[in-house]
Design a protein around this motif. Structure first.
Motif, PDB file in Angstrom:
ATOM      1  N   GLY A 149       0.857  -1.293   0.045  1.00  0.00           N
ATOM      2  CA  GLY A 149       0.055   0.100  -0.083  1.00  0.00           C
ATOM      3  C   GLY A 149       0.770   1.179  -0.076  1.00  0.00           C
ATOM      4  N   ARG A 150       0.195   2.317  -0.372  1.00  0.00           N
ATOM      5  CA  ARG A 150       0.619   3.671  -0.416  1.00  0.00           C
ATOM      6  C   ARG A 150      -0.363   4.641   0.600  1.00  0.00           C
ATOM      7  N   VAL A 151       0.371   5.189   1.565  1.00  0.00           N
ATOM      8  CA  VAL A 151      -0.714   5.855   2.356  1.00  0.00           C
ATOM      9  C   VAL A 151      -0.225   7.385   2.700  1.00  0.00           C
ATOM     10  N   TYR A 152      -1.055   8.121   2.973  1.00  0.00           N
ATOM     11  CA  TYR A 152      -0.768   9.714   3.102  1.00  0.00           C
ATOM     12  C   TYR A 152      -1.293  10.428   4.049  1.00  0.00           C
ATOM     13  N   VAL A 153      -0.936  11.309   4.749  1.00  0.00           N
ATOM     14  CA  VAL A 153      -1.637  12.121   5.899  1.00  0.00           C
ATOM     15  C   VAL A 153      -1.380  13.639   5.307  1.00  0.00           C
ATOM     16  N   THR A 154      -2.176  14.521   5.965  1.00  0.00           N
ATOM     17  CA  THR A 154      -2.125  16.011   5.584  1.00  0.00           C
ATOM     18  C   THR A 154      -0.830  16.490   6.683  1.00  0.00           C
ATOM     19  N   GLY A 155      -0.044  17.432   6.087  1.00  0.00           N
ATOM     20  CA  GLY A 155       0.831  18.374   6.757  1.00  0.00           C
ATOM     21  C   GLY A 155       0.251  19.643   6.960  1.00  0.00           C
ATOM     22  N   ASN A 156       0.699  20.645   7.807  1.00  0.00           N
ATOM     23  CA  ASN A 156       0.162  21.829   7.906  1.00  0.00           C
ATOM     24  C   ASN A 156       0.112  22.918   6.732  1.00  0.00           C
ATOM     25  N   HIS A 157       1.109  22.563   5.766  1.00  0.00           N
ATOM     26  CA  HIS A 157       1.053  23.268   4.398  1.00  0.00           C
ATOM     27  C   HIS A 157       0.091  23.086   3.576  1.00  0.00           C
ATOM     28  N   GLU A 158      -0.654  21.858   3.657  1.00  0.00           N
ATOM     29  CA  GLU A 158      -1.777  21.522   2.747  1.00  0.00           C
ATOM     30  C   GLU A 158      -3.093  22.502   3.266  1.00  0.00           C
ATOM     31  N   TYR A 159      -2.964  22.980   4.662  1.00  0.00           N
ATOM     32  CA  TYR A 159      -3.904  23.877   5.035  1.00  0.00           C
ATOM     33  C   TYR A 159      -3.923  25.171   4.693  1.00  0.00           C
ATOM     34  N   PHE A 160      -2.701  25.561   3.950  1.00  0.00           N
ATOM     35  CA  PHE A 160      -2.433  26.867   3.142  1.00  0.00           C
ATOM     36  C   PHE A 160      -2.840  26.693   1.718  1.00  0.00           C
ATOM     37  N   SER A 161      -2.910  25.443   1.302  1.00  0.00           N
ATOM     38  CA  SER A 161      -2.973  25.126  -0.200  1.00  0.00           C
ATOM     39  C   SER A 161      -4.202  24.315  -0.562  1.00  0.00           C
ATOM     40  N   GLY A 162      -5.234  24.238   0.045  1.00  0.00           N
ATOM     41  CA  GLY A 162      -6.359  23.447  -0.241  1.00  0.00           C
ATOM     42  C   GLY A 162      -6.199  21.835   0.083  1.00  0.00           C
ATOM     43  N   ALA A 163      -6.369  21.697   1.142  1.00  0.00           N
ATOM     44  CA  ALA A 163      -6.022  20.433   1.778  1.00  0.00           C
ATOM     45  C   ALA A 163      -6.887  19.338   1.300  1.00  0.00           C
ATOM     46  N   GLN A 164      -8.361  19.633   1.450  1.00  0.00           N
ATOM     47  CA  GLN A 164      -9.024  18.677   0.890  1.00  0.00           C
ATOM     48  C   GLN A 164      -9.039  18.336  -0.605  1.00  0.00           C
ATOM     49  N   ARG A 165      -8.464  19.010  -1.368  1.00  0.00           N
ATOM     50  CA  ARG A 165      -8.053  18.863  -2.969  1.00  0.00           C
ATOM     51  C   ARG A 165      -6.893  18.218  -2.955  1.00  0.00           C
ATOM     52  N   TRP A 166      -5.887  18.451  -1.980  1.00  0.00           N
ATOM     53  CA  TRP A 166      -4.949  17.580  -1.974  1.00  0.00           C
ATOM     54  C   TRP A 166      -5.138  16.144  -1.523  1.00  0.00           C
ATOM     55  N   VAL A 167      -6.123  15.795  -0.475  1.00  0.00           N
ATOM     56  CA  VAL A 167      -6.553  14.532  -0.185  1.00  0.00           C
ATOM     57  C   VAL A 167      -7.104  13.819  -1.509  1.00  0.00           C
TER      58      VAL A 167
END
Length: 394
Positions: A229-247
């Motif tokens: 598998g390949r897994v991912y979590v958000t960092g603080n910079h996602e919340y400056f740059s459209g976090a849900q769109r990155w998810v």
């Protein structure tokens, strides 16, 4: 991790608070630019008038333009060109500031040795300038190169025999940004695939910018290969740059976004809970449904199974300890990125880099980061692609 992370937009600033904030920024700018100016231009150098004037104009112009360029480069509707200039300027002035301060030691030693001005001050200026140039050239090469592989064995007592030797590759803080690093991104993925990992994890800060702006640089992540598998979590910079769109984009690239949830991987009869939590800044971001929730991430998980937790910041290990996590993997610190910035990082984070133990059960591995934020320099803090090999038993 970044200087920009300390500046968060607030709906309404009270006049007094805005004044204090402005005073703090002004003081920082005066120190950052003023100390190098004093060392290299003023001091006891006694430069010809034209040299003094040119140096003063250079430092004054840089100090005056820096806030504007930083705002233009990193505000909501940012300019990549302005960001590149501002970030590079920040890196250069940081190195000059640090070594100008340290140059005071040399100045004192020369004074004790009886060396008078202007020779004393010009010697300090020459030494500071040469060291800064060498470090900046080396630091730029370190920042732009494909990260080296750092191999670490981690013993997990509760890990089943079937998972002994499980290879987990950790990527974090890729920070795709104003400098187009699509080629670098492809190089990172090639290295990862050569490691033949069982599991690949990205612990956030993918990019500085929206998906539409950084799509080309992030595209190679879709080519990462992993057996389980390949897994991912958000960092603080996602919340400056459209976090849900990155998810959503990571899901489109074939990655499991562990948005306060978990999955179970199994090999040869042994299982491991792989969980993830949002960054600790998520709740304050205003993005609906985003917040750090260890309880939700582990809800329904078999308490007898070992747990691998993805969390962007080392500071989140407090929650990992409380929930009996066996190993947390994180990034965020960049290992300080540019010495001696790591002293400031340690004021906010419990660990700078490497493997550490917290409580009776929980271990934490903190990566120095795969990319870099802002200034395109890494000085005494090399980037890494981490290969964690999990070992069963004590």
């Amino acid at each position: 991790m970044s200087v920009g992370e300390t500046v968060e937009a607030e709906p309404r600033r009270r006049p007094g608070r805005a004044l204090r904030f402005g005073s703090m920024i002004t003081t920082i700018l005066l120190l950052l630019f003023g100390v190098p100016w004093w060392t290299l231009v003023w001091s006891g150098n006694r430069w010809p008038g034209a040299v003094f004037a040119a140096g003063t104009v250079l430092f004054a112009g840089a100090a005056a333009s820096f806030p504007f360029l930083m705002f233009r480069g990193h505000s909501r509707h940012h300019s990549d060109a302005a960001a590149r200039i501002a970030d590079t300027m920040l890196g250069v002035v940081w190195v000059l500031f640090v070594w100008s301060v340290l140059g005071g030691v040399l100045r004192g030693a020369l004074a004790l040795a009886g060396v008078a001005d202007p020779l004393r001050s010009r010697t300090v200026t020459a030494v500071v300038t040469v060291i800064a140039i060498v470090l900046l050239l080396w630091g730029y090469a370190e920042a732009m190169r494909v990260s080296r592989v750092r191999r670490v064995d981690v013993s997990i007592p509760r890990l089943g025999a079937g998972l002994d030797g499980l290879k987990v590759v950790l990527l974090t803080d890729t920070h795709y940004g104003p400098i187009n690093r699509a080629r670098w991104s492809r190089g990172v993925v090639e290295v990862v695939n050569r490691l033949e990992p069982d599991l690949v994890a990205h612990t956030g800060d993918i990019a500085d910018g929206e998906v539409a702006q950084r799509r080309e640089q992030a595209a190679p992540l879709g080519d990462v290969r992993a057996r389980l598998g390949r897994v991912y979590v958000t960092g603080n910079h996602e919340y400056f740059s459209g976090a849900q769109r990155w998810v959503e984009h990571m899901a489109a690239l074939g990655w499991e976004a562990l948005h306060n949830r978990h999955l179970v991987v199994t090999r040869d009869g042994s299982s491991l809970v792989v969980a993830g939590v949002d960054d600790r800044t998520a709740e304050g971001s205003g993005v609906p449904g985003h917040h750090m929730d260890h309880g939700a991430a582990l809800a329904g998980a078999d308490p007898e199974l070992p747990v691998l937790l993805l969390a962007h910041q080392p500071q989140q290990v407090t929650g990992a300890v409380a929930h009996g996590v066996d190993l947390q993997i994180s990034g965020h610190t960049h290992g300080g990125q540019m010495w001696p910035f790591h002293y400031l990082v340690r004021l906010d984070q419990p660990v700078l880099q490497g493997l550490s133990r917290h409580g009776d059960r929980t271990q934490l591995y903190t990566s120095r980061g795969t990319g870099f934020w802002g200034p395109p320099f890494r000085i005494f803090a090399p980037s890494e692609i981490t290969l964690l090999t999990l070992r069963a038993g004590a």
